[in-house]
Design an enzyme around this catalytic site. Structure first.
Site, PDB file in Angstrom:
ATOM      1  N   GLY A  44      18.605   8.790 -12.187  1.00  0.00           N
ATOM      2  CA  GLY A  44      18.794  10.343 -11.606  1.00  0.00           C
ATOM      3  C   GLY A  44      17.626  10.987 -11.849  1.00  0.00           C
ATOM      4  CD  GLU A  45      16.214  13.499  -7.377  1.00  0.00           C
ATOM      5  OE1 GLU A  45      15.744  12.947  -6.382  1.00  0.00           O
ATOM      6  OE2 GLU A  45      17.272  14.706  -7.270  1.00  0.00           O
ATOM      7  CB  VAL A  46      15.294  15.305 -15.470  1.00  0.00           C
ATOM      8  CG1 VAL A  46      15.279  16.298 -16.516  1.00  0.00           C
ATOM      9  CG2 VAL A  46      15.787  13.862 -15.697  1.00  0.00           C
ATOM     10  CG  ASP A 172      16.999   2.061 -20.856  1.00  0.00           C
ATOM     11  OD1 ASP A 172      16.170   1.293 -20.955  1.00  0.00           O
ATOM     12  OD2 ASP A 172      16.973   2.790 -20.071  1.00  0.00           O
TER      13      ASP A 172
END
Length: 469
Positions: A44-46, A172
């Site tokens: 995703g984008e932050v 992760d």
């Protein structure tokens, strides 16, 4: 304002994390504007979200792909985050799961169709100091040992909380998924892959990052808490040495001793050695050979019981036998274009032995060392000039390596060859990275070097100085 007040109460701890309206998250991120975007990962984008009272939060917008369109991962992440409360894990404020219709015009037929638009978003606290990967360096520069050790123990405590209190496997764990606050306290983030830990699992779809991902997970899809332990070992090694490879314990302590400009105390010696030994155990190929997170914390805590005020220095590290190099980072203005420029690297031999050096230039067309190899006599200094030919504008960092080793007193400069610096059994070859950074400067500024060195300014005066230009 009503929506924002709900988020404010969550941030203040007056309410639990909850479902947040999409319009609220759009509003605080300026509709996910490019100016508010602060990062992007595989999931995703932050974005930075700013409330009207000045509070800053982070909004993670999940990218809808074949890997993320299944809501199982999203629900798993929300479930994991809703119950978490620990100083070494990032705070979670809420989520948004929104599906709405949008009119789309077919390019060929011109027909108007309604399509489902799925938005999956997560809201977290904003951490000011960035991610750990921005702070990883070798032993000779960057964060002090005490700060690195506190970061290591903080990561371990956060991981113990996830494994033992919440039964969560991260899957992760890596430096970019660890944030540092303004007191350099680590916070584990990004539970996009996190799953409940019920002994072990076989996952059909593999995620993770090469270098940190455990071999049984990468090759077989088998996961357990020991998968995170493998990743932890890689992070600890990087924090201590700045690189991935298994370190030589004695050489690492030599380099830290050089940084400290004095022999290590018993406390420092125990902390460094136990961290290295533990990291090596964490990187074992077989999961059952790796320690548990509780065992790791127990062993590290033992070293903390040493009273540093009452211990003596470790005698075998009394002498600093490394070649001093100043500066370690050279800052050059990117505006210099059509003139030959140069800078001086000062080599300091504070020992009673001759030290040979060899400068490895990654780009010999761009840089020239004058000289690029030679001998620094005992208790003396030696200046090396690094020459840069004319060049166009440059904005990326370069690096070259200074190799050094002790040699016999009867060796002369002419017989120094690059092959002498190949590591062999019983021979210690030190390698120090020298960074060249191009930065915009004002026209009146001259070439300058950052005062970042692996030798303190108060080093005892040398008996003589050699110059080779």
């Amino acid at each position: 304002m009503g929506d924002q007040s709900v988020l404010e109460r969550i941030v203040n701890g007056d309410e639990d994390p909850k479902d947040l309206p999409l319009p609220l998250l759009q509003s605080i991120t300026n509709d996910f504007s490019h100016e508010r975007k602060i990062g992007q990962g595989g999931f995703g984008e932050v974005y930075k979200g700013v409330l009207t009272n000045g509070i800053t939060v982070v909004v993670k917008r999940i990218i809808i792909t074949l890997a993320t369109i299944d809501d199982i991962l999203f629900r798993r992440e929300v479930y994991s985050l809703m119950t978490i409360n620990h100083q070494n894990v990032v705070r979670f404020f809420g989520f948004c799961s929104n599906t709405h219709h949008k009119a789309m015009k077919e390019s060929r037929s011109g027909e108007i169709n309604l399509v489902n638009v799925r938005e999956r978003l997560l809201c977290f606290e904003y951490i000011s100091n960035g991610s750990l990967d921005k702070h990883i360096t070798d032993e000779l520069r960057g964060l002090e040992w005490e700060t690195r050790y506190e970061i290591i123990t903080g990561i371990c405590k956060g991981l113990r909380y996830l494994h033992e209190e919440k039964s969560i496997i991260h899957l992760d764990l890596k430096p970019s998924n660890i944030l540092l606050d303004d007191r350099m306290v680590p916070r584990i983030i990004d539970f996009g892959l996190a799953r409940p830990s019920e002994n072990s699992h076989d996952m059909g779809q593999h995620f993770g990052t090469r270098g940190y991902i455990a071999p049984e997970y990468e090759h077989e899809g088998e996961t357990s808490v020991k998968s995170d332990i493998y990743s932890l070992g890689a992070i600890i090694i990087q924090l201590i040495t700045g690189h991935f490879s298994f370190p030589n314990k004695n050489n690492v302590i030599r380099r830290w001793r050089h940084r400290w400009s004095k022999p290590p105390t018993l406390l420092q010696y125990q902390q460094v050695t136990k961290c290295i030994e533990m990291a090596v155990r964490c990187r074992k190929q077989e999961p059952e050979d790796r320690p548990s997170i509780s065992e790791i914390i127990s062993i590290l805590t033992e070293s903390e019981s040493t009273d540093e005020r009452t211990v003596q220095m470790i005698p075998c590290y009394v002498e600093d036998d490394m070649l001093g190099i100043k500066p370690l980072e050279l800052k050059l203005p990117s505006e210099l274009k059509e003139e030959i420029s140069s800078f001086t690297v000062e080599l300091t031999n504070a020992t009673r032995h001759c030290i040979a050096f060899n400068i490895l230039l990654q780009n010999r067309q761009q840089y020239e060392g004058q000289p690029d190899k030679g001998i620094v006599q005992p208790e003396s200094k030696f200046d090396v000039k690094i020459v840069l030919p004319p060049f166009g504008e440059r904005y990326h960092a370069d690096m070259f390596i200074v190799q050094s080793m002790k040699v016999s007193d009867d060796l002369i400069h002419k017989v120094i060859t690059e092959s002498m610096f190949h590591e062999e059994a019983g021979k210690v070859v030190d390698e120090v990275n020298l960074m060249v950074v191009y930065e915009p400067t004002k026209p009146q500024e001259n070439l300058e070097s950052r005062e970042d060195t692996n030798m303190p300014a108060e080093e005892a005066p040398m008996g003589k100085r050699e110059r080779r230009c």
